[in-house]
Scaffold this active site. Structure first.
Site, short mmCIF file in Angstrom:
data_model
loop_
_atom_site.label_atom_id
_atom_site.label_comp_id
_atom_site.label_asym_id
_atom_site.label_seq_id
_atom_site.Cartn_x
_atom_site.Cartn_y
_atom_site.Cartn_z
N HIS A 67 -8.37 -5.08 -1.54
CA HIS A 67 -7.20 -4.30 -1.15
C HIS A 67 -6.91 -4.52 0.34
O HIS A 67 -7.81 -4.45 1.17
CB HIS A 67 -7.46 -2.82 -1.41
CG HIS A 67 -6.28 -1.94 -1.13
ND1 HIS A 67 -5.39 -1.54 -2.10
CD2 HIS A 67 -5.83 -1.40 0.03
CE1 HIS A 67 -4.46 -0.78 -1.56
NE2 HIS A 67 -4.71 -0.68 -0.27
N ASP A 80 -10.03 -4.15 -6.20
CA ASP A 80 -9.20 -3.12 -5.59
C ASP A 80 -9.51 -1.80 -6.28
O ASP A 80 -8.98 -1.52 -7.36
CB ASP A 80 -7.72 -3.48 -5.73
CG ASP A 80 -6.81 -2.53 -4.96
OD1 ASP A 80 -7.28 -1.45 -4.56
OD2 ASP A 80 -5.63 -2.87 -4.76
N CYS A 115 0.83 -1.20 0.00
CA CYS A 115 0.00 0.00 0.00
C CYS A 115 0.87 1.26 0.00
O CYS A 115 1.54 1.55 -0.99
CB CYS A 115 -0.96 -0.06 1.20
SG CYS A 115 -2.18 1.27 1.30
#
Length: 248
Positions: free
Chosen positions: A215, A183, A137
């Site tokens: 995600h 995502d 991330c």
């Protein structure tokens, strides 16, 4: 401005399942940043280092510590800087304005990272040291930059954010992308555009795409859900095997 492929962290990044386990690493100050350090088994002879660039939950969050310990058990020295300086998501009070925090979190991390990396190289580097970098991330752009200037022999991303086309256009090293089927921060169209650039530039790359997860799966997936547990574990295994290719 280069088109965005993976946008900034969103609301999905602030939730997830806390895992259970006992971290076995230690925390030391390196270059002004508290750093989680997980050592390889004593039998490991080759100096291989993974730079662990965490999501917004920070390298000292138990889920991330356990992943770092897994990488270390596979023969790597793992170093995870807390570039949030103690202010990662697990330490926020309930009333914290998360959007404001996120808007102010990136620059201090980016500014502090080069000095941290220099200290790491000075302390752990030898002529034989091979560095790899994995970014989850928030950590993704750090990895892309390291792969662009040949600071590492290989990189890996899991559900990235803060990525634009220029990152792929400047890539100069092997890259694995561990992706969720669903995502909205790095959606299908962006993933395919990234692949188009990698193909056109004849880069060395590998995509993992996991169905049935979202995600954040590679760090905060629910281990009680078989699909999520397998995807998280397979993501980590794949990253280790990817790095093994380039650190022999």
């Amino acid at each position: 401005m280069s088109p965005t492929l993976a946008s900034a962290p969103g609301s999905c990044c602030f939730s997830g399942v806390k895992h259970t386990g006992t971290p076995i690493g230690r925390i030391e100050n390196l270059g002004g940043i508290q750093t989680y350090i997980s050592d390889p088994p004593a039998s490991a002879t080759t100096q291989k280092v993974i730079l662990f660039l965490s999501d917004i939950w920070g390298s000292l969050f138990v889920n991330n510590q356990l992943i770092q310990d897994y990488f270390a058990s596979c023969g790597y020295l793992v170093l995870g800087p807390d570039y949030f300086f103690g202010d990662a998501v697990p330490n926020h009070p309930p009333e914290r304005d998360l959007e404001t925090w996120l808007a102010n979190a990136l620059k201090p991390a980016v500014d502090a990272f080069p000095a941290w990396l220099e200290v790491v190289k000075a302390k752990y580097g030898t002529d034989k040291t091979k560095y790899c970098a994995v970014g989850y991330c928030f950590g993704a752009p750090f990895v892309m930059d390291l792969c662009s200037d040949r600071s590492v022999v290989a990189g890996a991303l899991a559900h990235p954010t803060f990525i634009d086309e220029s990152h792929f256009e400047k890539l100069d090293g092997p890259l694995l992308l561990s992706c969720a089927e669903e995502d909205h921060l790095f959606p299908l169209a962006s993933r395919r555009r990234a692949e188009d650039i990698l193909v056109a530039r004849k880069c060395t790359y590998y995509f993992q795409v996991f169905s049935g997860v979202k995600h954040g799966f590679a760090v905060r997936g629910n281990p009680d859900v078989e699909m999520e547990r397998w995807a998280k574990e397979e993501s980590a295994r794949g990253i280790v095997e990817w790095f093994d290719r380039f650190t022999v």
